[in-house]
Design an enzyme around this catalytic site. Structure first.
Site, PDB file in Angstrom:
ATOM      1  CD  GLN A 231      50.772  22.845  86.708  1.00 31.64           C
ATOM      2  OE1 GLN A 231      51.038  22.105  85.774  1.00 31.64           O
ATOM      3  NE2 GLN A 231      49.915  22.504  87.665  1.00 31.64           N
ATOM      4  CD  GLU A 232      59.130  24.391  91.614  1.00 31.31           C
ATOM      5  OE1 GLU A 232      59.538  23.357  92.187  1.00 31.31           O
ATOM      6  OE2 GLU A 232      59.371  25.537  92.030  1.00 31.31           O
TER       7      GLU A 232
ATOM      8  CG  HIS B  68      62.370  24.243  60.138  1.00 32.60           C
ATOM      9  ND1 HIS B  68      61.291  24.043  59.293  1.00 32.60           N
ATOM     10  CD2 HIS B  68      62.691  25.562  60.019  1.00 32.60           C
ATOM     11  CE1 HIS B  68      60.982  25.179  58.691  1.00 32.60           C
ATOM     12  NE2 HIS B  68      61.810  26.116  59.116  1.00 32.60           N
TER      13      HIS B  68
ATOM     14  NE  ARG C 146      57.654  25.981  63.788  1.00 30.75           N
ATOM     15  CZ  ARG C 146      56.364  25.953  64.080  1.00 30.75           C
ATOM     16  NH1 ARG C 146      55.472  26.319  63.181  1.00 30.75           N
ATOM     17  NH2 ARG C 146      55.946  25.550  65.267  1.00 30.75           N
ATOM     18  CD  GLN C 147      61.732  30.973  68.083  1.00 29.51           C
ATOM     19  OE1 GLN C 147      62.417  31.787  68.687  1.00 29.51           O
ATOM     20  NE2 GLN C 147      60.650  30.422  68.614  1.00 29.51           N
TER      21      GLN C 147
ATOM     22  CE  LYS D 160      55.406  29.906  52.329  1.00 25.98           C
ATOM     23  NZ  LYS D 160      54.873  28.966  53.313  1.00 25.98           N
TER      24      LYS D 160
END
Length: 339
Positions: A47-48, A139, A105-106, A204
């Protein structure tokens, strides 16, 4: 170095249909055929990732089209390795066209001992040799400051405004734009101002990550056509609950306009069974068969906007002109008529 440097497009595997659509739109805009540069982006048995570019790119203005969407890590590594291949092939400038910027999001340390992964990804891209970034609806706006190279952040709001004015022609007085949380108020307010609609908020409160304890509607939505607007829809749990809450408060219809349709896990099934009359997303992430076949999910193309932005970067003209619906309307001519 070529006497006249042309913009050249190359694509990874994350969103090939969008890359081809951008090339077609650039061909229409310029009146000159624009093709994707021939390359192979493959995997070894372990998977390289292996990249080989089949054309000469020495001195060329290269645009690498690659969303860092699911599988996020593979898509990111493809982008980095493609960039390294182009840099070592003496490309003049490398612009990363990232319709969906993963890890966005981070963007801050919400708790102790957590990473700021968006900054790490920015460092990786810069180190790989990316000279410029073109993306859509980050984001968080501060991510632009994580880069030490220019970042052009396009907005879906002008396109959404054209879409709303087209599909809700004659009903615009009934429209209310809804932010699904307090943090998204600025985005919702901008769209509301563009279409001349009211504004409401779904507040929320979370008991713990991923679990909502309480939701409250701030604003009057009775007998209104509510349009929930946000940048990312992942599992669609919050979105569907917000739609149900708005209906309980008397909303006539509930629609949603989301830039990036991540739509992971049970999201498509939730949306199909929800109170949402329609969910409109862009093609920044390649839609799955389930998304394309969902009866209440519709996809808005971003290729016209990205094609024009790439041409503007290439010829040194304004990218911010694309922030306005009046500038985008001619680009989307034939798709929308404004009420």
């Amino acid at each position: 170095m070529p006497v006249h440097v042309e913009p050249k497009l190359i694509a990874g595997n994350s969103n090939v249909p969008l890359a081809k659509a951008i090339a077609r739109r650039m061909s229409l805009h310029r009146g000159v055929a624009v093709e994707l540069v021939g390359a192979r982006v493959e995997r070894f048995n372990d998977q390289e990732i292996f990249v080989e570019v089949f054309e000469n790119v020495r001195g060329e203005d290269m645009f690498v089209i690659q969303s860092t969407s699911n599988p996020a890590n593979d898509s990111l590594m493809e982008l980095l390795i493609m960039t390294d291949a182009l840099r070592r092939s003496s490309a003049h400038r490398i612009t990363a066209v990232i319709p969906y910027f993963g890890y966005a999001r981070q963007d801050r340390r919400a708790k102790a001992r957590t990473p700021i992964s968006a900054k790490l990804v920015a460092n990786l891209m810069t180190t790989a040799g990316i000279d410029r970034v073109l993306t859509l609806d980050l984001h968080a706006a501060q991510i632009q400051g994580f880069f030490d190279v220019p970042v052009d952040n396009l907005y879906a709001a002008p396109v959404f405004a054209l879409d709303i004015e087209h599909h809700f022609n004659g009903r615009m007085r009934e429209m209310t734009v809804v932010s699904p949380d307090v943090g998204g108020v600025a985005r919702a307010r901008e769209l509301a101002q563009r279409i001349g609609a009211g504004l409401a908020i779904v507040d929320k409160r979370r008991a713990r990550p991923g679990e909502i304890a309480e939701m409250t509607v701030i604003g009057d939505v009775k007998d209104q056509i509510c349009v929930i607007v946000d940048d990312i829809c992942d599992t669609a749990g919050t979105l569907c609950k917000a739609a149900e809450l708005l209906c309980e408060h008397g909303a006539k219809e509930v629609h949603a306009y989301i830039t990036h349709g991540v739509l992971s896990g049970p999201a498509v099934e939730r949306v199909s069974k929800s109170m949402l009359k329609s969910l409109v997303i862009t093609d920044s992430i390649e839609p799955t068969a389930a998304v394309r076949n969902a009866p209440n999910i519709r996809i808005v193309p971003t290729a016209p906007m990205f094609a024009q932005a790439i041409l503007n970067i290439w010829n040194g003209t304004s990218v911010s002109s694309l922030f306005e619906a009046d500038s985008l309307a001619p680009i989307y001519e034939g798709m929308y008529t404004r009420g």
